[in-house]
Write an enzyme that holds these catalytic residues in place. Structure first.
Site, PDB file in Angstrom:
ATOM      1  CG  HIS A 186      -1.680   1.303   1.342  1.00 46.47           C
ATOM      2  ND1 HIS A 186      -2.857   1.484   0.664  1.00 46.47           N
ATOM      3  CD2 HIS A 186      -1.422   2.464   1.987  1.00 46.47           C
ATOM      4  CE1 HIS A 186      -3.306   2.708   0.905  1.00 46.47           C
ATOM      5  NE2 HIS A 186      -2.463   3.322   1.705  1.00 46.47           N
ATOM      6  CG  ASP A 207     -12.533   2.695   4.758  1.00 50.83           C
ATOM      7  OD1 ASP A 207     -12.125   3.452   5.664  1.00 50.83           O
ATOM      8  OD2 ASP A 207     -12.225   2.856   3.564  1.00 50.83           O
ATOM      9  NE  ARG A 226     -11.275   9.225   8.859  1.00 49.66           N
ATOM     10  CZ  ARG A 226     -10.343   8.591   8.147  1.00 49.66           C
ATOM     11  NH1 ARG A 226     -10.614   7.459   7.535  1.00 49.66           N
ATOM     12  NH2 ARG A 226      -9.138   9.095   8.038  1.00 49.66           N
ATOM     13  CB  SER A 248      -9.220   4.129   6.694  1.00 48.57           C
ATOM     14  OG  SER A 248      -9.513   4.262   5.342  1.00 48.57           O
ATOM     15  CE  LYS A 294      -9.405   1.577   2.557  1.00 54.73           C
ATOM     16  NZ  LYS A 294      -9.513   2.952   2.096  1.00 54.73           N
TER      17      LYS A 294
HETATM   18  N1  URA Z   1      -6.395   6.482   2.504  1.00 53.57           N
HETATM   19  C1  URA Z   1      -7.332   5.652   3.022  1.00 53.57           C
HETATM   20  O1  URA Z   1      -7.625   4.615   2.456  1.00 53.57           O
HETATM   21  N2  URA Z   1      -7.935   6.002   4.172  1.00 53.57           N
HETATM   22  C2  URA Z   1      -7.638   7.141   4.843  1.00 53.57           C
HETATM   23  O2  URA Z   1      -8.204   7.365   5.877  1.00 53.57           O
HETATM   24  C3  URA Z   1      -6.654   7.992   4.294  1.00 53.57           C
HETATM   25  C4  URA Z   1      -6.041   7.634   3.116  1.00 53.57           C
END
Ligand code: URA
Length: 427
Positions: free
Chosen positions: A82, A161, A168, A183, A187
């Site tokens: 990521h 999320d 958010r 978050s 994922k």
């Molecule tokens: N990327 C994400 O997937 N979530 C966040 O909260 C910030 C950046």
């Protein structure tokens, strides 16, 4: 559970239990906890922070809010990377096939452009015919057959999320390290991974403008991954200038193909190898980082990574031989002589969006042919009139993008050292 009590306790700095966090997230996804209570709780977390145990509990309950990838026992080791995002960051595109060529499996769920940064899915969709929206079963089939897939998150994956991120976004609670951690990690860990590597960027083109903030986020991500039983390593890397020379959509595919064929810019190749090496070691495919680097270099140089990429593109419906569009070149030159001291990399991202390479509004149609090529890097000495950047532009936004890019590059008298590409390794 009474949500008001949980909000009040978090507001007063108490540590919530995993069961309490699970009930809150479960209630929110079911619709029993309304948006206004969840917003108040998110703000309490934003202001009070969370312990590692709370962050892991939040990650776990978000992950379990939807379906997770189930893999048959005894198959290839599953890994992913990521990145917190940046300009010209195309590493996923060469990395996934290079790892597949090393015998790992990469079921990569990626995103679209966010803020000024581009998204891997948008870049891949610059390949004519290529699809990124698959059911979980289709994505698993491609990943199994090819060794890698790069696709969008299905609606069924981590619905908590999707809901919480949208909340958010409009309540000023995005830049909270525990909320960002949960978050991202929910994922990624929903992919059922054996190891994860994180590229947390710092600098003018990154979400985290300071190296210290990037290191804090990286530490939180690594601690959460390890607490949840997935070997996780993070590199804190430089985003004070674009990665590679090319930024945009189709042009980033061109540069990724160069990298996959053993060429391309040195920084892109280095970062691809360094991130990949962490995964080869974490899954014991290589015994140490040095031999892992050699393996990855070989896949880029002997055509095996490119062959895996060709198979992935074909499996996702894309035609790699079809010409990719590139708009006309416009040169931006130096207004004075001196040294390249600073680049406002985020502004370069906004300039690409101005050209149509990213979205100003949800649903905007992208112009894949636009982008830019950096002809200089921080620390280079330049003369007045020397080309600095070439943009690929149609009529849309060309003049404003030129102005933005000219202003984004600071030329001064004093020589400067370029920042190191890899600032820190967090294990
Ligand atoms: N990327 C994400 O997937 N979530 C966040 O909260 C910030 C950046």
């Amino acid at each position: 559970m009474n949500p008001v009590q949980l909000i009040s306790r978090k507001r007063d700095g108490a540590e919530l239990s995993a069961a309490e966090i699970g009930e809150l997230i479960g209630g929110y996804v079911r619709g029993d906890v309304p948006d206004y209570q969840m917003s108040a709780w998110a703000m309490a977390v934003f202001l009070r922070g969370m312990t590692t145990a709370e962050t892991a509990a939040l990650t776990d309950s978000m992950l379990r809010s939807g379906v997770v990838f189930e893999w048959a026992k005894g198959g290839k080791r599953k890994v992913d990377k990521h990145s917190s995002g940046g300009i010209g960051d195309k590493v996923s595109i060469p990395l996934a096939p290079a790892l597949a060529a090393c015998g790992l499996e990469v079921p990569m769920i990626s995103g679209r452009g966010l803020g000024a940064t581009g998204g891997t899915l948008d870049k891949l969709e610059a390949i004519p015919g290529l699809r990124t929206n698959f059911s979980i079963e289709e994505a698993q089939r491609i990943s199994g057959e090819v060794g890698c897939v790069i696709c969008a998150a299905s609606e069924k994956l981590v619905p908590a999320d999707r809901k919480l991120y949208a909340l958010r976004d409009v309540t000023g609670t995005v830049p909270s390290i525990p909320l960002i951690t949960a978050s991202i990690m929910s994922k990624k860990l929903a992919e059922g991974l054996d190891a994860l590597v994180l590229d947390v960027k710092w600098g003018s083109g990154a979400f985290m403008k300071s190296r210290a903030d990037a290191a804090a986020l990286a530490t939180s991500l690594v601690n959460t991954g390890k607490r949840m039983g997935v070997p996780t390593v993070a590199l804190v890397t430089d985003m004070n200038q674009p990665l590679g020379r090319l930024a945009g959509n189709a042009v980033e595919i061109d540069e990724s193909v160069e990298c996959l064929q053993g060429a391309g810019p040195a920084d892109l190749r280095l970062l691809t190898i360094e991130l990949g090496a962490e995964l080869l070691v974490a899954t014991k495919v290589a015994s140490d980082l040095a031999s892992a680097r050699t393996k990855l270099e070989k896949t880029l140089d002997d055509g095996s990574a490119f062959a895996a990429f060709e198979r992935m593109v074909a499996a996702q419906g894309g035609n790699l031989s079809a010409p990719r569009p590139r708009a006309a070149r416009v040169v931006i030159t130096a207004e004075r002589s001196g040294y390249i001291q600073q680049i406002d990399t985020e502004a370069l991202g906004w300039a690409i969006i101005e050209l149509g390479g990213g979205r100003k509004q949800l649903g905007d149609q992208l112009d894949y042919s636009t982008g830019l090529e950096m002809l200089v890097r921080i620390g280079d000495q330049v003369s007045a009139g020397q080309p600095l950047v070439e943009i690929f532009a149609g009529d849309r936004g060309r003049d404003s993008a030129k102005r933005m890019i000219q202003q984004a590059i600071t030329i001064g008298d004093a020589p400067v050292d370029p920042p190191p590409l890899i600032a820190e390794r967090i294990t």
